[in-house]
Write a protein that holds these residues in place. Structure first.
Motif, PDB file in Angstrom:
ATOM      1  N   ARG A 235     -13.065  20.840 -10.747  1.00  0.00           N
ATOM      2  CA  ARG A 235     -13.036  22.304 -10.674  1.00  0.00           C
ATOM      3  C   ARG A 235     -14.095  22.772  -9.663  1.00  0.00           C
ATOM      4  N   GLY A 236     -13.804  23.925  -9.099  1.00  0.00           N
ATOM      5  CA  GLY A 236     -14.803  24.534  -8.217  1.00  0.00           C
ATOM      6  C   GLY A 236     -14.775  24.024  -6.794  1.00  0.00           C
ATOM      7  N   ASN A 237     -13.925  23.048  -6.512  1.00  0.00           N
ATOM      8  CA  ASN A 237     -13.803  22.531  -5.147  1.00  0.00           C
ATOM      9  C   ASN A 237     -12.377  22.735  -4.660  1.00  0.00           C
TER      10      ASN A 237
ATOM     11  N   VAL B 163      -4.416  28.930  -7.890  1.00  0.00           N
ATOM     12  CA  VAL B 163      -5.487  28.624  -8.841  1.00  0.00           C
ATOM     13  C   VAL B 163      -4.861  27.834  -9.978  1.00  0.00           C
ATOM     14  N   GLY B 164      -5.284  26.594 -10.142  1.00  0.00           N
ATOM     15  CA  GLY B 164      -4.801  25.745 -11.223  1.00  0.00           C
ATOM     16  C   GLY B 164      -5.651  25.972 -12.459  1.00  0.00           C
ATOM     17  N   LEU B 165      -4.981  26.315 -13.562  1.00  0.00           N
ATOM     18  CA  LEU B 165      -5.704  26.692 -14.780  1.00  0.00           C
ATOM     19  C   LEU B 165      -5.692  25.551 -15.794  1.00  0.00           C
ATOM     20  N   GLY B 166      -6.804  24.879 -15.911  1.00  0.00           N
ATOM     21  CA  GLY B 166      -6.955  23.881 -16.962  1.00  0.00           C
ATOM     22  C   GLY B 166      -6.612  22.472 -16.543  1.00  0.00           C
ATOM     23  N   LYS B 167      -7.074  21.559 -17.386  1.00  0.00           N
ATOM     24  CA  LYS B 167      -6.966  20.132 -17.108  1.00  0.00           C
ATOM     25  C   LYS B 167      -5.530  19.680 -16.842  1.00  0.00           C
ATOM     26  N   PHE B 168      -4.627  20.044 -17.729  1.00  0.00           N
ATOM     27  CA  PHE B 168      -3.273  19.506 -17.597  1.00  0.00           C
ATOM     28  C   PHE B 168      -2.602  19.978 -16.320  1.00  0.00           C
TER      29      PHE B 168
ATOM     30  N   ASP C 131     -15.842  29.810  -9.535  1.00  0.00           N
ATOM     31  CA  ASP C 131     -14.597  29.384  -8.883  1.00  0.00           C
ATOM     32  C   ASP C 131     -13.825  30.583  -8.347  1.00  0.00           C
ATOM     33  N   ILE C 132     -13.743  31.628  -9.154  1.00  0.00           N
ATOM     34  CA  ILE C 132     -12.984  32.818  -8.736  1.00  0.00           C
ATOM     35  C   ILE C 132     -13.657  33.499  -7.550  1.00  0.00           C
ATOM     36  N   LYS C 133     -14.972  33.481  -7.528  1.00  0.00           N
ATOM     37  CA  LYS C 133     -15.657  34.087  -6.367  1.00  0.00           C
ATOM     38  C   LYS C 133     -15.340  33.306  -5.093  1.00  0.00           C
TER      39      LYS C 133
ATOM     40  N   PRO D  36      -8.994  24.390  -8.557  1.00  0.00           N
ATOM     41  CA  PRO D  36      -8.915  24.103  -9.986  1.00  0.00           C
ATOM     42  C   PRO D  36     -10.022  24.844 -10.744  1.00  0.00           C
ATOM     43  N   THR D  37      -9.656  25.381 -11.872  1.00  0.00           N
ATOM     44  CA  THR D  37     -10.684  25.985 -12.716  1.00  0.00           C
ATOM     45  C   THR D  37     -10.319  25.763 -14.186  1.00  0.00           C
ATOM     46  N   LEU D  38     -11.168  26.247 -15.059  1.00  0.00           N
ATOM     47  CA  LEU D  38     -10.961  26.016 -16.491  1.00  0.00           C
ATOM     48  C   LEU D  38      -9.907  26.970 -17.041  1.00  0.00           C
TER      49      LEU D  38
END
Ligand code: SF4
Length: 252
Positions: free
Chosen positions: A206-208, A185-190, A239-241, A219-221
């Motif tokens: 995100r979400g895909n 899970v990638g957290l955040g834009k950077f 996204d987590i679901k 990717p998520t926020l």
């Protein structure tokens, strides 16, 4: 209906999710079944996450490249001064969690709390990530692996610069190579833009599902963004679901 705080909101979502999982378990589907994630996403030909890390700072004969476990990698990184961020750090923030985790969270880099404590995601944003893992996903923080693209805190929490990423990202790749997560899970834009080598806005990607060297990447926020924009917590939950469904083998 009164507005729920973080913990209450997570509690409601967790209850809903757990009921769903209990129904699935009664149907004979176990949570976190070994080997449930689609293996074709990790084809051997695409699995060498270390490809491209060779170079002056990370040669294939270096101790970091040769490390056979996370402890050896951490020892090899040592008092790293490969980029200019070393001079401002209190602690080098390597990573924490299960060295065989199926799920890995990757953020941008240490903030002030992380720099002081030497552990990723321990401030307010870290508590929100912990809530997502524990109250939301029903896991323990120790079940997953948590780290960052950059191991030392950039001054004033600025974004890491390209030379710093180039110096430090091989360590992340080696961590991924050693832990061998099934999902990242990638957290955040950077973090997401670095992992996926893209400039696409996080709101679009995100979400895909994406692929990081053959490993499924969602990717998520970033939790710190959620602290400033709590209304977007529902997007992270979507996204987590999806991540939980993938772990649960429901997306096959
Ligand atoms: S950010 Fe990475 S490459 Fe730079 S000094 Fe810290 S550990 Fe070394």
């Amino acid at each position: 209906m009164p507005e729920l705080n973080d913990a209450e909101e997570l509690g409601v979502l967790a209850t809903s999710l757990r009921r769903h999982l209990q129904r699935q378990e009664r149907a004979g589907i176990r949570f976190f079944p070994k080997g449930d994630v689609k293996k074709e996403t990790m084809a051997a030909s695409d699995r060498n996450v270390l490809t491209g890390t060779e170079g002056d700072l990370f040669t294939d004969s270096s101790a970091a490249y040769q490390a056979t476990n996370l402890e050896e990698l951490r020892d090899a990184i040592g008092d790293c001064r490969r980029c200019k961020l070393w001079s401002g750090r209190t602690h080098l923030v390597f990573g924490v969690g299960n060295p065989r985790a199926k799920l890995m969270f990757v953020g941008e880099g240490p903030g002030r709390d992380e720099d002081l404590q030497g552990e990723p995601f321990v401030g307010r944003a870290g508590q929100l990530l912990t809530d997502i893992i524990t109250k939301g996903m029903g896991l323990k923080r120790e079940d997953v692996y948590i780290c960052n693209v950059i191991k030392c805190r950039p001054p004033d929490n600025r974004n890491p610069e390209p030379d710093e990423v180039a110096s430090c990202e091989p360590f992340l790749k080696k961590q991924v190579d050693l832990v061998k997560p099934e999902i990242i899970v990638g957290l955040g834009k950077f973090a997401v833009q670095t992992l996926l080598q893209t400039k696409a806005p996080i709101t679009r990607i995100r979400g895909n599902w994406h692929s990081y060297h053959g490993i499924k990447l969602m990717p998520t926020l970033h939790p710190a963004y959620l602290l400033r924009n709590p209304a977007d917590k529902k997007l992270v939950w979507e996204d987590i679901k999806k991540v939980m469904k993938e772990m649960h083998g429901e997306n096959t």
